[in-house]
Design a protein around this motif. Sequence first.
Motif, PDB file in Angstrom:
ATOM      1  N   ALA A 202     -22.450  28.228 -64.213  1.00  0.00           N
ATOM      2  CA  ALA A 202     -21.360  29.096 -64.914  1.00  0.00           C
ATOM      3  C   ALA A 202     -21.518  30.334 -64.082  1.00  0.00           C
ATOM      4  O   ALA A 202     -22.779  30.934 -63.811  1.00  0.00           O
ATOM      5  N   ASP A 203     -20.321  31.364 -64.281  1.00  0.00           N
ATOM      6  CA  ASP A 203     -20.316  32.537 -64.100  1.00  0.00           C
ATOM      7  C   ASP A 203     -20.560  33.157 -65.489  1.00  0.00           C
ATOM      8  O   ASP A 203     -20.414  32.444 -66.563  1.00  0.00           O
ATOM      9  N   VAL A 204     -21.193  34.377 -65.490  1.00  0.00           N
ATOM     10  CA  VAL A 204     -21.691  34.930 -66.991  1.00  0.00           C
ATOM     11  C   VAL A 204     -20.891  36.413 -66.925  1.00  0.00           C
ATOM     12  O   VAL A 204     -20.734  37.189 -66.104  1.00  0.00           O
ATOM     13  N   GLN A 205     -20.308  36.485 -68.308  1.00  0.00           N
ATOM     14  CA  GLN A 205     -19.362  37.651 -68.694  1.00  0.00           C
ATOM     15  C   GLN A 205     -20.098  38.127 -69.868  1.00  0.00           C
ATOM     16  O   GLN A 205     -20.472  37.578 -70.542  1.00  0.00           O
ATOM     17  N   GLU A 206     -20.029  39.417 -70.204  1.00  0.00           N
ATOM     18  CA  GLU A 206     -20.584  40.049 -71.456  1.00  0.00           C
ATOM     19  C   GLU A 206     -19.140  40.765 -72.153  1.00  0.00           C
ATOM     20  O   GLU A 206     -18.408  41.276 -71.516  1.00  0.00           O
ATOM     21  N   LEU A 207     -19.482  40.644 -73.513  1.00  0.00           N
ATOM     22  CA  LEU A 207     -18.399  41.220 -74.532  1.00  0.00           C
ATOM     23  C   LEU A 207     -19.317  41.966 -75.578  1.00  0.00           C
ATOM     24  O   LEU A 207     -20.025  41.437 -75.989  1.00  0.00           O
ATOM     25  N   ASP A 208     -19.023  43.126 -75.624  1.00  0.00           N
ATOM     26  CA  ASP A 208     -19.640  44.147 -76.618  1.00  0.00           C
ATOM     27  C   ASP A 208     -19.019  43.735 -78.141  1.00  0.00           C
ATOM     28  O   ASP A 208     -18.092  44.549 -78.629  1.00  0.00           O
TER      29      ASP A 208
END
Length: 231
Positions: A202-208
């Motif tokens: 998986a690629d990883v993204q962040e959400l605040d």
Amino acid sequence: MGTFVLVHGAWHGAWCWERVRKHLTARGHQVVTPELPSDVAGSGRAEYLAAVNDALESRSEVVLVAHSMSGLVAPLATGNPAVKSLILLAALVPRPEVAWQANGLEPFPEQMRGRLARMNYDELGRSTLDAAVATEIFYHDCAPADSADAVARLRPDASVIYQQTCPALPERRVPTTYVSCRQDRAVDGEWNAAVAQDVLGADVQELDAGHSPFWSMPERLGNLLVDLATR
């Protein structure tokens, strides 16, 4: 326009996606929100996977989105040719040939570890959360009225899936993204994202956001899902 199948997590139901659905459908996308039988005592991975596959029936090019507990099911659905890509949102991530409970408390942040150690169960063996705990863990970043609305809809959760050994994952793989929520009090995004990278590539993204961005920031989450779906 795309098709999104949005799968809810533990203690929740298909209702939790209603705000995101509004934004996605306004942009012309199709949205399907299956109801997992997660409040049915004795139900587990097979029953949840059947509900997801029913939602995929007669569809194609689907973006499958799994929140929290449903991350233990969604990777198994990628063998279905209807699935184009997988997005794991603040999700638990399974390891093949390992039961989730074998991980202990490691996949959870401190706030959740204490709650899990003192979990309440009803006469059918389903776990339950009182309103104050649910607000603190799931909806701390929401307005009080919004938190109260969501918490009032929560339901008991069957615990079978956590005891079941995850089978081998499908040979068919699809592009996968793990979305970690920086303010998450329910799931350790860093731990689970690392497993998603290792097991699913998986690629990883962040959400605040906290654990429930579908409720606290539905438009922003909807935009992120569309963005990830079109990459």
